[in-house]
Design a protein around this motif. Structure first.
Motif, PDB file in Angstrom:
ATOM      1  N   ARG A  89       0.864  -1.181   0.000  1.00 15.13           N
ATOM      2  CA  ARG A  89       0.000   0.000   0.000  1.00 15.13           C
ATOM      3  C   ARG A  89       0.899   1.229   0.000  1.00 15.13           C
ATOM      4  O   ARG A  89       1.819   1.322   0.811  1.00 15.13           O
ATOM      5  N   ASN A  90       0.634   2.125  -0.912  1.00 17.57           N
ATOM      6  CA  ASN A  90       1.449   3.334  -1.092  1.00 17.57           C
ATOM      7  C   ASN A  90       0.655   4.562  -0.626  1.00 17.57           C
ATOM      8  O   ASN A  90      -0.402   4.860  -1.187  1.00 17.57           O
ATOM      9  N   TYR A  91       1.179   5.237   0.396  1.00 17.40           N
ATOM     10  CA  TYR A  91       0.519   6.433   0.922  1.00 17.40           C
ATOM     11  C   TYR A  91       1.333   7.659   0.568  1.00 17.40           C
ATOM     12  O   TYR A  91       2.567   7.607   0.538  1.00 17.40           O
ATOM     13  N   GLY A  92       0.665   8.769   0.318  1.00 14.62           N
ATOM     14  CA  GLY A  92       1.385   9.987  -0.012  1.00 14.62           C
ATOM     15  C   GLY A  92       0.621  11.219   0.419  1.00 14.62           C
ATOM     16  O   GLY A  92      -0.578  11.172   0.694  1.00 14.62           O
ATOM     17  N   TYR A 108      -5.013   8.977   2.839  1.00 18.66           N
ATOM     18  CA  TYR A 108      -3.700   9.128   2.193  1.00 18.66           C
ATOM     19  C   TYR A 108      -3.322   7.992   1.254  1.00 18.66           C
ATOM     20  O   TYR A 108      -2.281   8.057   0.599  1.00 18.66           O
ATOM     21  N   LEU A 109      -4.155   6.954   1.199  1.00 21.53           N
ATOM     22  CA  LEU A 109      -3.841   5.826   0.311  1.00 21.53           C
ATOM     23  C   LEU A 109      -3.908   6.299  -1.141  1.00 21.53           C
ATOM     24  O   LEU A 109      -4.912   6.846  -1.583  1.00 21.53           O
ATOM     25  N   GLN A 110      -2.804   6.108  -1.866  1.00 21.21           N
ATOM     26  CA  GLN A 110      -2.779   6.579  -3.259  1.00 21.21           C
ATOM     27  C   GLN A 110      -2.827   5.433  -4.256  1.00 21.21           C
ATOM     28  O   GLN A 110      -3.344   5.587  -5.353  1.00 21.21           O
ATOM     29  N   ALA A 111      -2.219   4.320  -3.906  1.00 23.90           N
ATOM     30  CA  ALA A 111      -2.191   3.199  -4.854  1.00 23.90           C
ATOM     31  C   ALA A 111      -1.862   1.917  -4.110  1.00 23.90           C
ATOM     32  O   ALA A 111      -1.285   1.956  -3.014  1.00 23.90           O
ATOM     33  N   ILE A 112      -2.229   0.810  -4.728  1.00 23.24           N
ATOM     34  CA  ILE A 112      -1.877  -0.504  -4.183  1.00 23.24           C
ATOM     35  C   ILE A 112      -1.135  -1.240  -5.299  1.00 23.24           C
ATOM     36  O   ILE A 112      -1.705  -1.483  -6.371  1.00 23.24           O
ATOM     37  N   THR A 113       0.137  -1.519  -5.066  1.00 19.26           N
ATOM     38  CA  THR A 113       0.945  -2.216  -6.074  1.00 19.26           C
ATOM     39  C   THR A 113       1.132  -3.648  -5.609  1.00 19.26           C
ATOM     40  O   THR A 113       1.428  -3.909  -4.441  1.00 19.26           O
ATOM     41  N   VAL A 114       0.952  -4.566  -6.548  1.00 28.20           N
ATOM     42  CA  VAL A 114       0.850  -5.971  -6.191  1.00 28.20           C
ATOM     43  C   VAL A 114       1.711  -6.837  -7.102  1.00 28.20           C
ATOM     44  O   VAL A 114       1.854  -6.547  -8.291  1.00 28.20           O
ATOM     45  N   MET A 115       2.284  -7.871  -6.509  1.00 30.17           N
ATOM     46  CA  MET A 115       2.962  -8.897  -7.306  1.00 30.17           C
ATOM     47  C   MET A 115       2.414 -10.256  -6.876  1.00 30.17           C
ATOM     48  O   MET A 115       2.317 -10.529  -5.683  1.00 30.17           O
ATOM     49  N   PHE A 116       2.030 -11.070  -7.843  1.00 28.02           N
ATOM     50  CA  PHE A 116       1.524 -12.421  -7.549  1.00 28.02           C
ATOM     51  C   PHE A 116       2.296 -13.406  -8.410  1.00 28.02           C
ATOM     52  O   PHE A 116       2.377 -13.227  -9.626  1.00 28.02           O
ATOM     53  N   ARG A 117       2.855 -14.444  -7.757  1.00 27.26           N
ATOM     54  CA  ARG A 117       3.641 -15.407  -8.530  1.00 27.26           C
ATOM     55  C   ARG A 117       2.715 -16.430  -9.168  1.00 27.26           C
ATOM     56  O   ARG A 117       2.107 -17.248  -8.496  1.00 27.26           O
ATOM     57  N   ARG A 118       2.619 -16.370 -10.487  1.00 30.13           N
ATOM     58  CA  ARG A 118       1.706 -17.233 -11.244  1.00 30.13           C
ATOM     59  C   ARG A 118       2.344 -18.575 -11.585  1.00 30.13           C
ATOM     60  O   ARG A 118       3.442 -18.891 -11.151  1.00 30.13           O
ATOM     61  N   TYR A 131       2.171  -8.466 -12.291  1.00 31.67           N
ATOM     62  CA  TYR A 131       2.205  -7.162 -11.610  1.00 31.67           C
ATOM     63  C   TYR A 131       0.873  -6.440 -11.807  1.00 31.67           C
ATOM     64  O   TYR A 131       0.262  -6.565 -12.877  1.00 31.67           O
ATOM     65  N   ALA A 132       0.473  -5.674 -10.822  1.00 30.48           N
ATOM     66  CA  ALA A 132      -0.711  -4.829 -11.017  1.00 30.48           C
ATOM     67  C   ALA A 132      -0.616  -3.602 -10.122  1.00 30.48           C
ATOM     68  O   ALA A 132      -0.041  -3.656  -9.030  1.00 30.48           O
ATOM     69  N   LYS A 133      -1.164  -2.511 -10.645  1.00 28.34           N
ATOM     70  CA  LYS A 133      -1.234  -1.283  -9.838  1.00 28.34           C
ATOM     71  C   LYS A 133      -2.678  -0.818  -9.814  1.00 28.34           C
ATOM     72  O   LYS A 133      -3.270  -0.518 -10.854  1.00 28.34           O
ATOM     73  N   TYR A 134      -3.237  -0.805  -8.615  1.00 33.54           N
ATOM     74  CA  TYR A 134      -4.652  -0.456  -8.441  1.00 33.54           C
ATOM     75  C   TYR A 134      -4.794   0.901  -7.752  1.00 33.54           C
ATOM     76  O   TYR A 134      -3.976   1.266  -6.902  1.00 33.54           O
ATOM     77  N   ALA A 135      -5.881   1.598  -8.082  1.00 31.71           N
ATOM     78  CA  ALA A 135      -6.302   2.770  -7.310  1.00 31.71           C
ATOM     79  C   ALA A 135      -6.974   2.227  -6.048  1.00 31.71           C
ATOM     80  O   ALA A 135      -7.345   1.053  -6.003  1.00 31.71           O
TER      81      ALA A 135
END
Ligand code: HEC
Length: 181
Positions: A89-92, A108-118, A131-135
């Motif tokens: 979780r990325n706060y700014g 303050y949460l700006q984005a959620i960046t995720v990695m999942f091993r497929r 990889y994914a970047k969510y609002a």
């Protein structure tokens, strides 16, 4: 006539190649977007995202991720594949302090960046990470060209998720530790 046939064959090959390139786009295509939607739903189910998400003690981060960060990891199963899921979780915000985030994370949460091993073979050059970047609302964020940030993000490009994460120590694409070597 023979020559014309050759031209037709050649044009057909170009069209075919073009389609293959689109189908195999490393990120942002329909497959990746759908997969990212299912991954988000799974994260909500496991309380890793959404209104009932588990809260940890945030720590001070560095660019390009937020000023203040939270990190959660869990092994999960999506579409019959069990793999490591890393949620950041990325706060700014101006002059943001850890205490501000603890008290008002949603503000303050700006984005959620995720990695999942497929599954093995999904992206063997890159340890099969998705990889994914969510609002904060779970919708996918886009790159400046309008491509959804989901999949083998920016594979083969000089900047972006993969280009940067391949420099992580241990060769596992993870900066914070080397457990997934
Ligand atoms: C310019 C380099 C860079 C780019 C681009 C980048 N990251 Fe990271 N990422 C880092 C660094 C450095 C860390 C570890 C430090 C931290 O916690 O911020 C990290 C941490 C992470 C983590 C926690 C696991 C780990 O590696 O420690 C996840 C998940 C993550 N990034 C996802 C992404 C996603 C998704 C993208 C693309 C949308 C992305 N990152 C783009 C540098 C980058």
């Amino acid at each position: 006539m023979k020559f014309r046939n050759k031209i037709i064959t050649f044009s057909a090959a170009v069209v075919l190649l073009g389609c293959t390139a689109i189908a195999a786009a490393p990120f942002g295509g329909d497959d990746s977007v759908d997969y990212a939607k299912d991954l988000w739903a799974l994260m909500v189910k496991h309380n890793l995202a959404g209104k009932d998400a588990i809260m940890t003690r945030p720590y001070t981060g560095m660019p390009p991720h937020g000023m203040i960060l939270e990190l959660l990891e869990q092994k999960v199963t999506l579409h019959d594949v069990t793999g490591e899921l890393v949620v950041k979780r990325n706060y700014g915000g101006d002059g943001l302090m850890i205490g501000d985030v603890i008290n008002s994370p949603d503000k303050y949460l700006q984005a959620i960046t995720v990695m999942f091993r497929r599954e093995a073979g999904y992206d063997s050059d890159n340890n099969d990470w998705f990889y994914a970047k969510y609002a904060p609302d779970g919708s996918l964020m886009n790159n400046p060209k309008g491509m959804a940030l989901a999949g083998r993000v920016a594979k083969g490009m000089p900047t972006g998720c993969i280009a940067c994460h391949q420099g992580a120590e241990g060769g596992d694409f993870i900066f914070n530790h080397d457990r997934y070597k």
